[in-house]
Design a protein around this motif. Structure first.
Motif, PDB file in Angstrom:
ATOM      1  N   LEU A   1      22.393  32.451  44.558  1.00 18.02           N
ATOM      2  CA  LEU A   1      23.822  32.160  44.612  1.00 18.02           C
ATOM      3  C   LEU A   1      24.647  33.432  44.498  1.00 18.02           C
ATOM      4  CD1 LEU A   1      23.912  29.177  42.075  1.00 18.02           C
ATOM      5  CD2 LEU A   1      23.836  29.009  44.571  1.00 18.02           C
ATOM      6  N   LYS A   2      25.732  33.495  45.237  1.00 19.92           N
ATOM      7  CA  LYS A   2      26.727  34.535  45.008  1.00 19.92           C
ATOM      8  C   LYS A   2      27.437  34.210  43.694  1.00 19.92           C
ATOM      9  CE  LYS A   2      26.196  36.828  48.901  1.00 19.92           C
ATOM     10  NZ  LYS A   2      25.675  38.229  48.909  1.00 19.92           N
ATOM     11  N   ALA A   3      27.584  35.196  42.826  1.00 21.14           N
ATOM     12  CA  ALA A   3      28.182  34.951  41.516  1.00 21.14           C
ATOM     13  C   ALA A   3      29.001  36.147  41.080  1.00 21.14           C
ATOM     14  CB  ALA A   3      27.104  34.664  40.475  1.00 21.14           C
ATOM     15  N   THR A   4      30.146  35.870  40.444  1.00 19.41           N
ATOM     16  CA  THR A   4      30.919  36.901  39.760  1.00 19.41           C
ATOM     17  C   THR A   4      30.671  36.745  38.269  1.00 19.41           C
ATOM     18  OG1 THR A   4      32.662  37.158  41.426  1.00 19.41           O
ATOM     19  CG2 THR A   4      33.244  37.666  39.155  1.00 19.41           C
ATOM     20  N   LEU A   5      30.131  37.779  37.657  1.00 18.94           N
ATOM     21  CA  LEU A   5      29.802  37.792  36.236  1.00 18.94           C
ATOM     22  C   LEU A   5      30.795  38.711  35.545  1.00 18.94           C
ATOM     23  CD1 LEU A   5      25.955  38.334  36.698  1.00 18.94           C
ATOM     24  CD2 LEU A   5      27.184  36.162  36.628  1.00 18.94           C
ATOM     25  N   ILE A   6      31.627  38.149  34.674  1.00 12.83           N
ATOM     26  CA  ILE A   6      32.718  38.931  34.097  1.00 12.83           C
ATOM     27  C   ILE A   6      32.821  38.716  32.596  1.00 12.83           C
ATOM     28  CG2 ILE A   6      34.417  37.115  34.602  1.00 12.83           C
ATOM     29  CD1 ILE A   6      36.457  39.368  35.188  1.00 12.83           C
ATOM     30  N   ASN A   7      33.104  39.773  31.882  1.00 17.30           N
ATOM     31  CA  ASN A   7      33.391  39.729  30.445  1.00 17.30           C
ATOM     32  C   ASN A   7      34.884  39.976  30.258  1.00 17.30           C
ATOM     33  OD1 ASN A   7      30.749  39.352  29.609  1.00 17.30           O
ATOM     34  ND2 ASN A   7      30.345  41.521  29.305  1.00 17.30           N
ATOM     35  N   ALA A   8      35.662  38.906  30.261  1.00 17.63           N
ATOM     36  CA  ALA A   8      37.104  39.018  30.044  1.00 17.63           C
ATOM     37  C   ALA A   8      37.586  37.701  29.470  1.00 17.63           C
ATOM     38  CB  ALA A   8      37.831  39.331  31.343  1.00 17.63           C
ATOM     39  N   GLY A   9      38.106  37.740  28.251  1.00 15.17           N
ATOM     40  CA  GLY A   9      38.456  36.499  27.568  1.00 15.17           C
ATOM     41  C   GLY A   9      37.242  35.882  26.928  1.00 15.17           C
TER      42      GLY A   9
ATOM     43  N   GLY B   1      42.233  34.439  35.253  1.00 10.53           N
ATOM     44  CA  GLY B   1      43.368  35.294  35.584  1.00 10.53           C
ATOM     45  C   GLY B   1      42.959  36.724  35.849  1.00 10.53           C
ATOM     46  N   THR B   2      42.020  37.228  35.040  1.00 12.02           N
ATOM     47  CA  THR B   2      41.551  38.606  35.226  1.00 12.02           C
ATOM     48  C   THR B   2      40.796  38.758  36.534  1.00 12.02           C
ATOM     49  OG1 THR B   2      41.400  38.902  32.827  1.00 12.02           O
ATOM     50  CG2 THR B   2      40.167  40.442  34.210  1.00 12.02           C
ATOM     51  N   ALA B   3      39.859  37.844  36.795  1.00 12.32           N
ATOM     52  CA  ALA B   3      39.073  37.926  38.029  1.00 12.32           C
ATOM     53  C   ALA B   3      39.947  37.740  39.256  1.00 12.32           C
ATOM     54  CB  ALA B   3      37.958  36.885  37.991  1.00 12.32           C
ATOM     55  N   ALA B   4      40.972  36.884  39.141  1.00 12.07           N
ATOM     56  CA  ALA B   4      41.869  36.671  40.280  1.00 12.07           C
ATOM     57  C   ALA B   4      42.663  37.923  40.614  1.00 12.07           C
ATOM     58  CB  ALA B   4      42.818  35.512  39.978  1.00 12.07           C
ATOM     59  N   ALA B   5      42.923  38.759  39.609  1.00 17.43           N
ATOM     60  CA  ALA B   5      43.712  39.974  39.813  1.00 17.43           C
ATOM     61  C   ALA B   5      42.910  41.108  40.446  1.00 17.43           C
ATOM     62  CB  ALA B   5      44.296  40.444  38.481  1.00 17.43           C
ATOM     63  N   ILE B   6      41.600  40.932  40.564  1.00 19.72           N
ATOM     64  CA  ILE B   6      40.735  42.003  41.062  1.00 19.72           C
ATOM     65  C   ILE B   6      40.207  41.638  42.443  1.00 19.72           C
ATOM     66  CG2 ILE B   6      38.605  43.288  40.634  1.00 19.72           C
ATOM     67  CD1 ILE B   6      39.108  42.841  37.634  1.00 19.72           C
ATOM     68  N   PRO B   7      40.678  42.305  43.490  1.00 16.81           N
ATOM     69  CA  PRO B   7      40.267  41.976  44.852  1.00 16.81           C
ATOM     70  C   PRO B   7      38.750  42.039  45.022  1.00 16.81           C
ATOM     71  CG  PRO B   7      42.143  43.459  44.892  1.00 16.81           C
ATOM     72  CD  PRO B   7      41.682  43.393  43.468  1.00 16.81           C
ATOM     73  N   GLY B   8      38.199  40.987  45.627  1.00 18.60           N
ATOM     74  CA  GLY B   8      36.769  40.977  45.930  1.00 18.60           C
ATOM     75  C   GLY B   8      35.935  40.059  45.071  1.00 18.60           C
ATOM     76  N   THR B   9      36.452  39.619  43.917  1.00 16.03           N
ATOM     77  CA  THR B   9      35.686  38.668  43.112  1.00 16.03           C
ATOM     78  C   THR B   9      35.736  37.297  43.790  1.00 16.03           C
ATOM     79  OG1 THR B   9      37.533  37.874  41.762  1.00 16.03           O
ATOM     80  CG2 THR B   9      36.401  39.901  41.021  1.00 16.03           C
TER      81      THR B   9
ATOM     82  N   VAL C   1      48.241  31.632  34.617  1.00 16.32           N
ATOM     83  CA  VAL C   1      47.853  32.712  33.724  1.00 16.32           C
ATOM     84  C   VAL C   1      48.077  34.036  34.442  1.00 16.32           C
ATOM     85  CG1 VAL C   1      45.426  32.566  34.452  1.00 16.32           C
ATOM     86  CG2 VAL C   1      45.985  33.652  32.280  1.00 16.32           C
ATOM     87  N   GLY C   2      48.596  35.011  33.703  1.00 21.45           N
ATOM     88  CA  GLY C   2      48.848  36.320  34.277  1.00 21.45           C
ATOM     89  C   GLY C   2      47.890  37.355  33.714  1.00 21.45           C
ATOM     90  N   ALA C   3      47.633  38.410  34.476  1.00 24.47           N
ATOM     91  CA  ALA C   3      46.760  39.493  34.018  1.00 24.47           C
ATOM     92  C   ALA C   3      47.195  40.797  34.668  1.00 24.47           C
ATOM     93  CB  ALA C   3      45.299  39.205  34.345  1.00 24.47           C
ATOM     94  N   GLU C   4      47.105  41.865  33.897  1.00 25.96           N
ATOM     95  CA  GLU C   4      47.432  43.199  34.400  1.00 25.96           C
ATOM     96  C   GLU C   4      46.136  43.990  34.529  1.00 25.96           C
ATOM     97  OE1 GLU C   4      50.242  44.915  31.726  1.00 25.96           O
ATOM     98  OE2 GLU C   4      51.764  43.356  32.060  1.00 25.96           O
TER      99      GLU C   4
END
Length: 397
Positions: free
Chosen positions: A211-219, A327-335, A360-363
């Motif tokens: 599977l294609k997956a985005t693995l993120i540590n945010a929140g 919100g964090t992943a949405a702010a980063i192009p390509g996830t 939700v907003g993220a910078e």
């Protein structure tokens, strides 16, 4: 037969966001339960009513869902520039286990109000009217949360007209800022927002596929997959997932292999003892659907659809910490989250969940080839439901 009487412990039952939990001041706990260990866990398990093989938590304050099987321990902070230390315990329903591996973003909204009302914030910092800024140290993950709590006549304002999908009645708005939310966890998650170094990974899951997956540590550590890749469309409600044992087993298998890939555990067998993290969610482009309340959600109102599981079941709305990850992943192009939302750069996203929508907003910024996020922002609400004492048998801990 000797019998030990029940003991009573000062406690407050609170709603925060779309969750409920039992709140304690640490000094109010029995001495043995004021420190980490088996006594503290046993006490909290008995308060909530776990482990319960019937899955109902009838003999405790838990509500038999991941959203209502929660505990919070607070104490005045000794850290500079912080008011209160916040420790969160996710209590398993059917096993004797309290998971301390992550935060609860929803109950974070109740921490500020509780701290103000229970003498954990310097009175000089509490305005008669307006907004009280409460500086929270989230002890599970070592992060700062800023809560903006409305005040009226020197007391926390709990009623208002702020509506939150997943909560029946309106209340006062509490805005939360999650500062530097990336790389959450206990230090074993790879040391960066993306523990593998990739925005999208190929995750091999035996019995499921690659599977294609985005693995993120945010929140909170979160694993995102595309809904279509696992046979869903992203508009499912709870019964479509929670009533399907094969689906739940599939999600847990994916979550376990994702946890290994993120460096949170060494072997998939350890996933059973780390139920709270990572979370698993699936995303899809915006679509029309009807929320669990009967409220129609139009594709034009949202940027994408997201469904997330917590403690092995599809969540009825969205975990607050997972919303930070979204919100964090949405702010980063390509996830995968960003692509489901249409791609490109953005500072905020509104997504559809089973109970409605959430913004939700993220910078996020790209610095020296690495993505960083300075803060994520969202609004929740909180309310005291009951306060007094909770009672448990004296030999329960």
């Amino acid at each position: 037969m000797s019998q030990r009487p029940q003991i009573k412990i000062p406690a407050t039952y609170m709603r925060g966001g779309t969750s409920k939990g039992v709140f304690f001041r640490r000094p109010d706990l029995p001495e043995r339960a004021q420190v980490p260990g088996t006594a503290r866990d046993a006490l909290l398990l008995r308060v909530i009513g776990s482990p319960d093989p019937y899955g109902k938590q009838i003999d405790g304050l838990g509500g038999a869902t991941s959203s209502t099987s929660k505990t919070v321990i607070l104490t005045k902070s000794s850290r500079p520039d912080h008011d209160v230390d916040y420790l969160f315990g996710q209590v398993s329903i059917d096993t004797a286990f309290v998971d301390w591996s992550g935060n609860c973003g929803n109950l974070s909204a109740a921490v500020g109000p509780f701290a103000i009302s229970n003498g954990l914030v310097d009175p000089e910092r509490i305005p008669e009217h307006g907004i009280c800024t409460v500086r929270i140290w989230q002890a599970n993950i070592g992060k700062t949360i800023i809560a903006h709590v409305p005040m009226t006549n020197g007391e926390v304002q709990e009623t208002g007209d702020f509506e939150l999908d997943g909560v029946t009645f309106p209340a006062a708005e509490v805005q939360l800022e999650f500062l530097d939310p990336a790389d959450e966890g206990d230090g074993d998650g790879g040391g960066s927002m993306f523990p593998t170094g990739n925005l999208v990974d190929d995750l091999e899951v035996p019995g499921v596929g690659t599977l294609k997956a985005t693995l993120i540590n945010a929140g909170i550590p979160t694993l995102f997959v595309d809904a279509e890749a696992i046979g869903y469309i992203g508009t499912e409600l709870q019964d479509a997932i929670n009533g399907d044992p094969k689906a739940l087993a599939m999600f847990e298998t994916i979550r376990a292999y994702g946890a290994v890939r993120m460096g949170l555990i060494q072997d998939i067998s350890e996933a059973a003892t780390r139920q709270h993290t990572p979370k698993i969610a699936f995303v899809a482009p915006p679509a029309d659907y009807v929320a669990s309340s009967g409220k129609p959600v139009a594709a034009s109102e949202i940027d994408l659809c997201v469904r997330a599981l917590s403690m092995g079941k599809l969540h009825h709305a969205m975990m607050g910490t997972a919303a930070v990850a979204i919100g964090t992943a949405a702010a980063i192009p390509g996830t995968l989250v960003n692509l489901a939302a249409g791609g490109g750069e953005r500072t905020a996203v509104r997504f559809g969940h089973p109970s409605g929508t959430l913004r939700v907003g993220a910078e996020a910024r790209l610095i020296d080839g690495n993505w960083t996020v300075t803060k994520a922002i969202m609004s929740r609400s909180a309310r005291v439901l009951m306060e007094g004492w909770v009672r448990i048998p004296g030999d329960a801990y």
